[in-house]
Scaffold this motif. Structure first.
Motif, PDB file in Angstrom:
ATOM      1  N   THR A 146       0.833  -1.196   0.000  1.00  0.00           N
ATOM      2  CA  THR A 146       0.000   0.000   0.000  1.00  0.00           C
ATOM      3  C   THR A 146       0.870   1.250   0.000  1.00  0.00           C
ATOM      4  O   THR A 146       2.028   1.218   0.439  1.00  0.00           O
ATOM      5  N   PHE A 147       0.310   2.350  -0.489  1.00  0.00           N
ATOM      6  CA  PHE A 147       1.017   3.627  -0.419  1.00  0.00           C
ATOM      7  C   PHE A 147       0.771   4.294   0.944  1.00  0.00           C
ATOM      8  O   PHE A 147       1.464   5.245   1.293  1.00  0.00           O
ATOM      9  N   ASP A 148      -0.225   3.795   1.683  1.00  0.00           N
ATOM     10  CA  ASP A 148      -0.498   4.339   3.016  1.00  0.00           C
ATOM     11  C   ASP A 148       0.341   3.566   4.040  1.00  0.00           C
ATOM     12  O   ASP A 148      -0.175   2.789   4.850  1.00  0.00           O
ATOM     13  N   LEU A 149       1.649   3.768   3.987  1.00  0.00           N
ATOM     14  CA  LEU A 149       2.563   3.037   4.860  1.00  0.00           C
ATOM     15  C   LEU A 149       2.349   3.358   6.334  1.00  0.00           C
ATOM     16  O   LEU A 149       2.497   2.478   7.195  1.00  0.00           O
ATOM     17  N   GLY A 150       2.009   4.596   6.628  1.00  0.00           N
ATOM     18  CA  GLY A 150       1.804   4.988   8.023  1.00  0.00           C
ATOM     19  C   GLY A 150       0.750   4.135   8.704  1.00  0.00           C
ATOM     20  O   GLY A 150       0.957   3.614   9.798  1.00  0.00           O
ATOM     21  N   LYS A 151      -0.381   3.971   8.036  1.00  0.00           N
ATOM     22  CA  LYS A 151      -1.478   3.172   8.586  1.00  0.00           C
ATOM     23  C   LYS A 151      -1.077   1.705   8.693  1.00  0.00           C
ATOM     24  O   LYS A 151      -1.310   1.063   9.731  1.00  0.00           O
ATOM     25  N   ALA A 152      -0.471   1.162   7.631  1.00  0.00           N
ATOM     26  CA  ALA A 152      -0.104  -0.256   7.618  1.00  0.00           C
ATOM     27  C   ALA A 152       0.882  -0.592   8.723  1.00  0.00           C
ATOM     28  O   ALA A 152       0.729  -1.588   9.434  1.00  0.00           O
ATOM     29  N   ILE A 153       1.891   0.252   8.888  1.00  0.00           N
ATOM     30  CA  ILE A 153       2.915   0.009   9.917  1.00  0.00           C
ATOM     31  C   ILE A 153       2.324   0.147  11.314  1.00  0.00           C
ATOM     32  O   ILE A 153       2.585  -0.670  12.209  1.00  0.00           O
ATOM     33  N   SER A 154       1.509   1.164  11.512  1.00  0.00           N
ATOM     34  CA  SER A 154       0.888   1.379  12.833  1.00  0.00           C
ATOM     35  C   SER A 154       0.009   0.206  13.229  1.00  0.00           C
ATOM     36  O   SER A 154       0.019  -0.229  14.383  1.00  0.00           O
ATOM     37  N   GLU A 155      -0.755  -0.326  12.275  1.00  0.00           N
ATOM     38  CA  GLU A 155      -1.629  -1.469  12.561  1.00  0.00           C
ATOM     39  C   GLU A 155      -0.819  -2.709  12.926  1.00  0.00           C
ATOM     40  O   GLU A 155      -1.169  -3.433  13.860  1.00  0.00           O
ATOM     41  N   LEU A 156       0.250  -2.962  12.190  1.00  0.00           N
ATOM     42  CA  LEU A 156       1.088  -4.128  12.481  1.00  0.00           C
ATOM     43  C   LEU A 156       1.757  -3.986  13.841  1.00  0.00           C
ATOM     44  O   LEU A 156       1.840  -4.954  14.612  1.00  0.00           O
ATOM     45  N   LYS A 157       2.223  -2.807  14.153  1.00  0.00           N
ATOM     46  CA  LYS A 157       2.858  -2.553  15.442  1.00  0.00           C
ATOM     47  C   LYS A 157       1.876  -2.751  16.592  1.00  0.00           C
ATOM     48  O   LYS A 157       2.248  -3.179  17.686  1.00  0.00           O
ATOM     49  N   ALA A 158       0.600  -2.441  16.327  1.00  0.00           N
ATOM     50  CA  ALA A 158      -0.436  -2.544  17.358  1.00  0.00           C
ATOM     51  C   ALA A 158      -0.948  -3.969  17.528  1.00  0.00           C
ATOM     52  O   ALA A 158      -1.732  -4.245  18.436  1.00  0.00           O
ATOM     53  N   GLY A 159      -0.537  -4.881  16.652  1.00  0.00           N
ATOM     54  CA  GLY A 159      -0.947  -6.275  16.809  1.00  0.00           C
ATOM     55  C   GLY A 159      -1.884  -6.783  15.743  1.00  0.00           C
ATOM     56  O   GLY A 159      -2.688  -7.680  16.005  1.00  0.00           O
ATOM     57  N   LYS A 160      -1.803  -6.234  14.538  1.00  0.00           N
ATOM     58  CA  LYS A 160      -2.622  -6.761  13.448  1.00  0.00           C
ATOM     59  C   LYS A 160      -2.147  -8.163  13.090  1.00  0.00           C
ATOM     60  O   LYS A 160      -0.952  -8.414  12.975  1.00  0.00           O
ATOM     61  N   VAL A 161      -3.099  -9.069  12.921  1.00  0.00           N
ATOM     62  CA  VAL A 161      -2.776 -10.461  12.597  1.00  0.00           C
ATOM     63  C   VAL A 161      -3.155 -10.751  11.160  1.00  0.00           C
ATOM     64  O   VAL A 161      -4.268 -10.461  10.730  1.00  0.00           O
ATOM     65  N   GLU A 162      -2.228 -11.308  10.406  1.00  0.00           N
ATOM     66  CA  GLU A 162      -2.508 -11.746   9.047  1.00  0.00           C
ATOM     67  C   GLU A 162      -2.810 -13.239   9.078  1.00  0.00           C
ATOM     68  O   GLU A 162      -2.152 -13.990   9.799  1.00  0.00           O
ATOM     69  N   PHE A 163      -3.815 -13.660   8.335  1.00  0.00           N
ATOM     70  CA  PHE A 163      -4.167 -15.079   8.317  1.00  0.00           C
ATOM     71  C   PHE A 163      -4.298 -15.580   6.884  1.00  0.00           C
ATOM     72  O   PHE A 163      -4.654 -14.832   5.976  1.00  0.00           O
ATOM     73  N   LYS A 164      -3.989 -16.856   6.711  1.00  0.00           N
ATOM     74  CA  LYS A 164      -4.098 -17.490   5.405  1.00  0.00           C
ATOM     75  C   LYS A 164      -4.315 -18.982   5.614  1.00  0.00           C
ATOM     76  O   LYS A 164      -3.583 -19.623   6.365  1.00  0.00           O
ATOM     77  N   VAL A 165      -5.337 -19.519   4.971  1.00  0.00           N
ATOM     78  CA  VAL A 165      -5.630 -20.941   5.117  1.00  0.00           C
ATOM     79  C   VAL A 165      -4.508 -21.756   4.467  1.00  0.00           C
ATOM     80  O   VAL A 165      -3.988 -21.391   3.406  1.00  0.00           O
ATOM     81  N   ASP A 166      -4.086 -22.835   5.135  1.00  0.00           N
ATOM     82  CA  ASP A 166      -3.019 -23.661   4.565  1.00  0.00           C
ATOM     83  C   ASP A 166      -3.592 -24.748   3.664  1.00  0.00           C
ATOM     84  O   ASP A 166      -4.808 -24.795   3.414  1.00  0.00           O
ATOM     85  N   LYS A 167      -2.750 -25.638   3.176  1.00  0.00           N
ATOM     86  CA  LYS A 167      -3.176 -26.659   2.226  1.00  0.00           C
ATOM     87  C   LYS A 167      -4.206 -27.615   2.828  1.00  0.00           C
ATOM     88  O   LYS A 167      -4.977 -28.248   2.094  1.00  0.00           O
ATOM     89  N   ALA A 168      -4.217 -27.730   4.149  1.00  0.00           N
ATOM     90  CA  ALA A 168      -5.156 -28.628   4.814  1.00  0.00           C
ATOM     91  C   ALA A 168      -6.464 -27.935   5.186  1.00  0.00           C
ATOM     92  O   ALA A 168      -7.346 -28.539   5.805  1.00  0.00           O
ATOM     93  N   GLY A 169      -6.593 -26.650   4.829  1.00  0.00           N
ATOM     94  CA  GLY A 169      -7.808 -25.913   5.156  1.00  0.00           C
ATOM     95  C   GLY A 169      -7.813 -25.363   6.569  1.00  0.00           C
ATOM     96  O   GLY A 169      -8.873 -25.077   7.130  1.00  0.00           O
ATOM     97  N   VAL A 170      -6.623 -25.198   7.160  1.00  0.00           N
ATOM     98  CA  VAL A 170      -6.511 -24.727   8.547  1.00  0.00           C
ATOM     99  C   VAL A 170      -5.877 -23.343   8.601  1.00  0.00           C
ATOM    100  O   VAL A 170      -4.912 -23.061   7.880  1.00  0.00           O
ATOM    101  N   VAL A 171      -6.425 -22.500   9.459  1.00  0.00           N
ATOM    102  CA  VAL A 171      -5.859 -21.174   9.703  1.00  0.00           C
ATOM    103  C   VAL A 171      -5.224 -21.184  11.089  1.00  0.00           C
ATOM    104  O   VAL A 171      -5.875 -21.543  12.079  1.00  0.00           O
ATOM    105  N   HIS A 172      -3.957 -20.825  11.165  1.00  0.00           N
ATOM    106  CA  HIS A 172      -3.256 -20.713  12.447  1.00  0.00           C
ATOM    107  C   HIS A 172      -3.038 -19.236  12.755  1.00  0.00           C
ATOM    108  O   HIS A 172      -2.652 -18.463  11.871  1.00  0.00           O
ATOM    109  N   ALA A 173      -3.280 -18.838  14.001  1.00  0.00           N
ATOM    110  CA  ALA A 173      -3.109 -17.426  14.350  1.00  0.00           C
ATOM    111  C   ALA A 173      -2.806 -17.268  15.841  1.00  0.00           C
ATOM    112  O   ALA A 173      -3.293 -18.050  16.667  1.00  0.00           O
TER     113      ALA A 173
END
Length: 234
Positions: A146-173
């Motif tokens: 994103t071009f809105d780096l300020g928002k992206a970095i602040s959210e990650l620093k505050a504890g934003k969690v990224e999730f993605k389902v794996d090959k078995a259909g499971v999300v770990h977080a």
């Protein structure tokens, strides 16, 4: 068969491995089963009724947890020009372009998350094989390209969690730390599950939340009754 220590075995006696507990009770048990001298992390594994082999059933995204993760998140930013100053002001731990890519190629990995402006992705692509398997590759779908780096970095620093389902259909977080206590872990889990629910593919049929388990860093897993999820989200 791997052998467990006395503390683990004592902790495991708190839990009936054949049972699936109501959500609140399961969270309490998971926290009670933590026995390490350090503040253990609390993690969740959610089995979804999707087939990740089909592109239209891929579940991924990001969500900011209300109580964060209880740890310092190191974020780097791939950008150039005036965006470098924006990234530094937002708290990025390292900022750069080709120089930062070269540093990572040489083995430097002292960071947890990475963000990038769209015009830098051709450069970042050179280290995709390094960042991808570690879950660090910037991605537009999770808000880290994103071009809105300020928002992206602040959210990650505050504890934003990224999730993605794996090959078995499971999300770990991750959900935070044992020291958070049951109420904060409940709050974080509720927000995560709500986000997963909103990300349900329209092509997914049948039961969506098939299974769920909680665990701490050193403790045993606690299986949750998937039928209690709907009530938990209300």
């Amino acid at each position: 068969m791997p052998k467990h220590g006395k503390k683990y075995n004592t902790s495991q006696k708190l839990i009936d491995r054949q049972s699936r507990y109501p959500m609140e009770e399961g969270i309490d048990l998971a926290l009670q089963s933590a026995y390490a001298k350090f503040d253990e992390s609390v993690d969740v594994a959610v089995c979804l009724g999707v087939n990740p082999k089909h592109s239209d059933q891929m579940v991924r995204g990001g969500v900011s947890l209300p109580h964060g993760l209880g740890k310092q998140i190191r974020v780097i930013a791939f950008c150039k020009g005036e965006k470098e100053e924006e990234a530094r002001e937002a708290g990025a731990d390292a900022v750069g372009g080709e120089d930062l890519v070269k540093k990572i190629q040489e083995g430097w990995l002292e960071f947890d998350k990475a963000v990038a402006t769209p015009d830098m992705m051709s450069v970042v692509g050179k280290i995709g094989r390094i960042l991808g398997p570690r879950g660090m590759m910037p991605n537009a779908k999770t808000g880290t390209v994103t071009f809105d780096l300020g928002k992206a970095i602040s959210e990650l620093k505050a504890g934003k969690v990224e999730f993605k389902v794996d090959k078995a259909g499971v999300v770990h977080a991750p959900l935070g730390k044992v020291s958070f206590g049951p109420e904060k872990i409940q709050d974080n889990l509720r927000i995560l599950l709500d986000s997963l629910h909103k990300a349900k593919p329209s092509s997914a049929k049948g039961t969506y939340f098939r299974a769920l388990a909680l665990s701490t860093t050193m403790g045993p897993g606690v299986k949750i009754d998937p039928n209690s999820i709907r009530k938990f989200l209300e």
